[in-house]
Design a protein around this motif. Structure first.
Motif, PDB file in Angstrom:
ATOM      1  N   ALA A  22       0.574  -1.338   0.014  1.00  0.00           N
ATOM      2  CA  ALA A  22      -0.366   0.108  -0.192  1.00  0.00           C
ATOM      3  C   ALA A  22       0.711   1.312   0.080  1.00  0.00           C
ATOM      4  CB  ALA A  22      -1.086  -0.154   1.302  1.00  0.00           C
ATOM      5  N   TRP A  23       1.809   1.365   1.230  1.00  0.00           N
ATOM      6  CA  TRP A  23       3.373   2.617   0.701  1.00  0.00           C
ATOM      7  C   TRP A  23       3.219   2.430  -0.714  1.00  0.00           C
ATOM      8  CZ3 TRP A  23       8.352   2.332  -0.042  1.00  0.00           C
ATOM      9  CH2 TRP A  23       9.251   3.509   0.461  1.00  0.00           C
ATOM     10  N   ALA A  24       3.636   1.352  -1.241  1.00  0.00           N
ATOM     11  CA  ALA A  24       4.457   1.669  -2.501  1.00  0.00           C
ATOM     12  C   ALA A  24       3.761   2.349  -3.841  1.00  0.00           C
ATOM     13  CB  ALA A  24       4.496  -0.141  -3.422  1.00  0.00           C
ATOM     14  N   MET A  25       2.204   1.830  -3.413  1.00  0.00           N
ATOM     15  CA  MET A  25       1.220   2.503  -4.726  1.00  0.00           C
ATOM     16  C   MET A  25       1.116   3.807  -3.581  1.00  0.00           C
ATOM     17  SD  MET A  25      -0.753  -0.682  -6.067  1.00  0.00           S
ATOM     18  CE  MET A  25       0.903  -2.315  -5.815  1.00  0.00           C
ATOM     19  N   ARG A  26       0.646   4.505  -2.560  1.00  0.00           N
ATOM     20  CA  ARG A  26       0.908   5.506  -1.955  1.00  0.00           C
ATOM     21  C   ARG A  26      -0.833   5.563  -1.777  1.00  0.00           C
ATOM     22  NH1 ARG A  26       3.989  10.747  -4.147  1.00  0.00           N
ATOM     23  NH2 ARG A  26       5.696   9.362  -4.733  1.00  0.00           N
ATOM     24  N   GLN A  27      -1.187   4.144  -1.470  1.00  0.00           N
ATOM     25  CA  GLN A  27      -2.201   4.047  -0.479  1.00  0.00           C
ATOM     26  C   GLN A  27      -2.377   3.898   0.782  1.00  0.00           C
ATOM     27  OE1 GLN A  27      -3.782   0.564  -2.945  1.00  0.00           O
ATOM     28  NE2 GLN A  27      -3.746   1.188  -5.073  1.00  0.00           N
ATOM     29  N   ALA A  28      -3.887   3.779   1.505  1.00  0.00           N
ATOM     30  CA  ALA A  28      -4.035   3.483   3.289  1.00  0.00           C
ATOM     31  C   ALA A  28      -3.698   2.457   2.845  1.00  0.00           C
ATOM     32  CB  ALA A  28      -5.436   4.220   2.875  1.00  0.00           C
ATOM     33  N   GLY A  29      -2.869   2.110   3.963  1.00  0.00           N
ATOM     34  CA  GLY A  29      -2.843   0.254   4.860  1.00  0.00           C
ATOM     35  C   GLY A  29      -4.041  -0.096   5.129  1.00  0.00           C
ATOM     36  N   PRO A  30      -3.553  -1.023   5.446  1.00  0.00           N
ATOM     37  CA  PRO A  30      -4.764  -2.408   6.047  1.00  0.00           C
ATOM     38  C   PRO A  30      -4.871  -0.985   7.877  1.00  0.00           C
ATOM     39  CG  PRO A  30      -2.468  -3.326   6.211  1.00  0.00           C
ATOM     40  CD  PRO A  30      -1.869  -1.885   5.236  1.00  0.00           C
ATOM     41  N   ARG A  31      -6.122  -1.621   7.456  1.00  0.00           N
ATOM     42  CA  ARG A  31      -6.699  -0.701   8.739  1.00  0.00           C
ATOM     43  C   ARG A  31      -7.610  -1.965   9.802  1.00  0.00           C
ATOM     44  NH1 ARG A  31      -6.924   4.789   9.643  1.00  0.00           N
ATOM     45  NH2 ARG A  31      -9.140   4.752  10.063  1.00  0.00           N
ATOM     46  N   GLU A  32      -7.394  -2.616   9.491  1.00  0.00           N
ATOM     47  CA  GLU A  32      -7.979  -3.961  10.331  1.00  0.00           C
ATOM     48  C   GLU A  32      -7.492  -3.822  11.842  1.00  0.00           C
ATOM     49  OE1 GLU A  32      -4.116  -6.450   9.248  1.00  0.00           O
ATOM     50  OE2 GLU A  32      -6.066  -5.306   8.430  1.00  0.00           O
ATOM     51  N   ARG A  33      -7.847  -4.727  13.133  1.00  0.00           N
ATOM     52  CA  ARG A  33      -8.428  -4.453  14.613  1.00  0.00           C
ATOM     53  C   ARG A  33      -6.718  -5.733  14.655  1.00  0.00           C
ATOM     54  NH1 ARG A  33     -11.636  -1.673  17.225  1.00  0.00           N
ATOM     55  NH2 ARG A  33     -13.870  -0.214  16.553  1.00  0.00           N
ATOM     56  N   VAL A  34      -5.418  -5.565  14.907  1.00  0.00           N
ATOM     57  CA  VAL A  34      -4.411  -6.409  14.897  1.00  0.00           C
ATOM     58  C   VAL A  34      -4.534  -7.459  16.197  1.00  0.00           C
ATOM     59  CG1 VAL A  34      -2.448  -6.489  15.350  1.00  0.00           C
ATOM     60  CG2 VAL A  34      -2.424  -5.219  13.486  1.00  0.00           C
ATOM     61  N   GLY A  35      -5.054  -7.070  16.948  1.00  0.00           N
ATOM     62  CA  GLY A  35      -5.038  -7.063  18.392  1.00  0.00           C
ATOM     63  C   GLY A  35      -6.462  -8.669  18.433  1.00  0.00           C
ATOM     64  N   VAL A  36      -7.337  -8.085  17.298  1.00  0.00           N
ATOM     65  CA  VAL A  36      -8.162  -9.699  17.075  1.00  0.00           C
ATOM     66  C   VAL A  36      -7.362 -10.337  16.921  1.00  0.00           C
ATOM     67  CG1 VAL A  36     -10.841  -9.821  15.800  1.00  0.00           C
ATOM     68  CG2 VAL A  36     -10.456  -8.127  18.254  1.00  0.00           C
ATOM     69  N   PHE A  37      -7.395 -10.034  15.134  1.00  0.00           N
ATOM     70  CA  PHE A  37      -7.595 -11.202  14.395  1.00  0.00           C
ATOM     71  C   PHE A  37      -5.191 -12.289  14.459  1.00  0.00           C
ATOM     72  CE2 PHE A  37      -8.710  -8.650  11.489  1.00  0.00           C
ATOM     73  CZ  PHE A  37      -9.822  -9.194  10.454  1.00  0.00           C
ATOM     74  N   ILE A  38      -4.459 -10.933  15.909  1.00  0.00           N
ATOM     75  CA  ILE A  38      -3.819 -11.641  16.684  1.00  0.00           C
ATOM     76  C   ILE A  38      -4.658 -13.418  17.179  1.00  0.00           C
ATOM     77  CG2 ILE A  38      -1.782 -11.377  18.170  1.00  0.00           C
ATOM     78  CD1 ILE A  38      -0.596  -9.551  16.864  1.00  0.00           C
ATOM     79  N   VAL A  39      -5.754 -12.806  18.191  1.00  0.00           N
ATOM     80  CA  VAL A  39      -5.683 -14.066  19.363  1.00  0.00           C
ATOM     81  C   VAL A  39      -6.827 -14.928  17.815  1.00  0.00           C
ATOM     82  CG1 VAL A  39      -7.990 -14.271  20.329  1.00  0.00           C
ATOM     83  CG2 VAL A  39      -6.200 -11.759  21.062  1.00  0.00           C
ATOM     84  N   LEU A  40      -7.146 -14.782  16.718  1.00  0.00           N
ATOM     85  CA  LEU A  40      -7.419 -15.525  16.466  1.00  0.00           C
ATOM     86  C   LEU A  40      -6.454 -16.489  15.307  1.00  0.00           C
ATOM     87  CD1 LEU A  40     -10.591 -13.211  14.308  1.00  0.00           C
ATOM     88  CD2 LEU A  40     -10.821 -14.998  16.010  1.00  0.00           C
ATOM     89  N   ALA A  41      -6.016 -15.514  14.919  1.00  0.00           N
ATOM     90  CA  ALA A  41      -4.744 -16.645  14.326  1.00  0.00           C
ATOM     91  C   ALA A  41      -3.681 -17.569  15.291  1.00  0.00           C
ATOM     92  CB  ALA A  41      -3.267 -15.499  14.507  1.00  0.00           C
ATOM     93  N   ALA A  42      -3.922 -16.583  16.707  1.00  0.00           N
ATOM     94  CA  ALA A  42      -3.515 -17.986  17.508  1.00  0.00           C
ATOM     95  C   ALA A  42      -4.180 -19.160  18.132  1.00  0.00           C
ATOM     96  CB  ALA A  42      -2.621 -16.976  18.626  1.00  0.00           C
ATOM     97  N   LEU A  43      -5.380 -18.919  18.262  1.00  0.00           N
ATOM     98  CA  LEU A  43      -6.458 -19.801  18.827  1.00  0.00           C
ATOM     99  C   LEU A  43      -6.732 -20.854  17.114  1.00  0.00           C
ATOM    100  CD1 LEU A  43      -9.264 -18.000  20.317  1.00  0.00           C
ATOM    101  CD2 LEU A  43      -8.070 -19.631  21.217  1.00  0.00           C
ATOM    102  N   LEU A  44      -6.501 -20.840  15.572  1.00  0.00           N
ATOM    103  CA  LEU A  44      -6.357 -21.655  15.274  1.00  0.00           C
ATOM    104  C   LEU A  44      -5.173 -22.337  15.126  1.00  0.00           C
ATOM    105  CD1 LEU A  44      -7.951 -22.341  12.327  1.00  0.00           C
ATOM    106  CD2 LEU A  44      -7.264 -20.689  11.317  1.00  0.00           C
TER     107      LEU A  44
END
Length: 85
Positions: free
Chosen positions: A29-51
């Motif tokens: 996104a930075w290379a293409m001058r677009q907005a970066g990802p805006r997800e809630r990182v904490g939620v996805f870290i917990v879900l990734a850890a559980l999975l």
């Protein structure tokens, strides 16, 4: 190897894969001058850890069987595949 160890390794690996993928998306996104990802990182870290812990637990049995066959000098593939009656 213990089941808990496999769960912990799976959780750490899945969180690491998520964070690396997120950083790659941010760089893209930075290379293409677009907005970066805006997800809630904490939620996805917990879900990734559980999975990852669940997948690590499911992988435990086949890996343990393969290690046992290898220790006895048998073919690992023959031990993992179901035998015909």
């Amino acid at each position: 190897m213990s089941l808990i160890l496999f769960c912990v390794i799976g959780a750490i690996a899945s969180v690491a894969v998520y964070l690396i993928a997120r950083q790659l998306r941010r760089f893209s996104a930075w290379a293409m001058r677009q907005a970066g990802p805006r997800e809630r990182v904490g939620v996805f870290i917990v879900l990734a850890a559980l999975l990852g812990a669940v997948v690590g637990g499911l992988v435990h049995q086949p890996v343990t069987a393969a290690m046992t066959c290898h220790a006895h000098g048998e073919s690992v593939i023959a031990c993992l595949l179901p035998s015909k009656p």
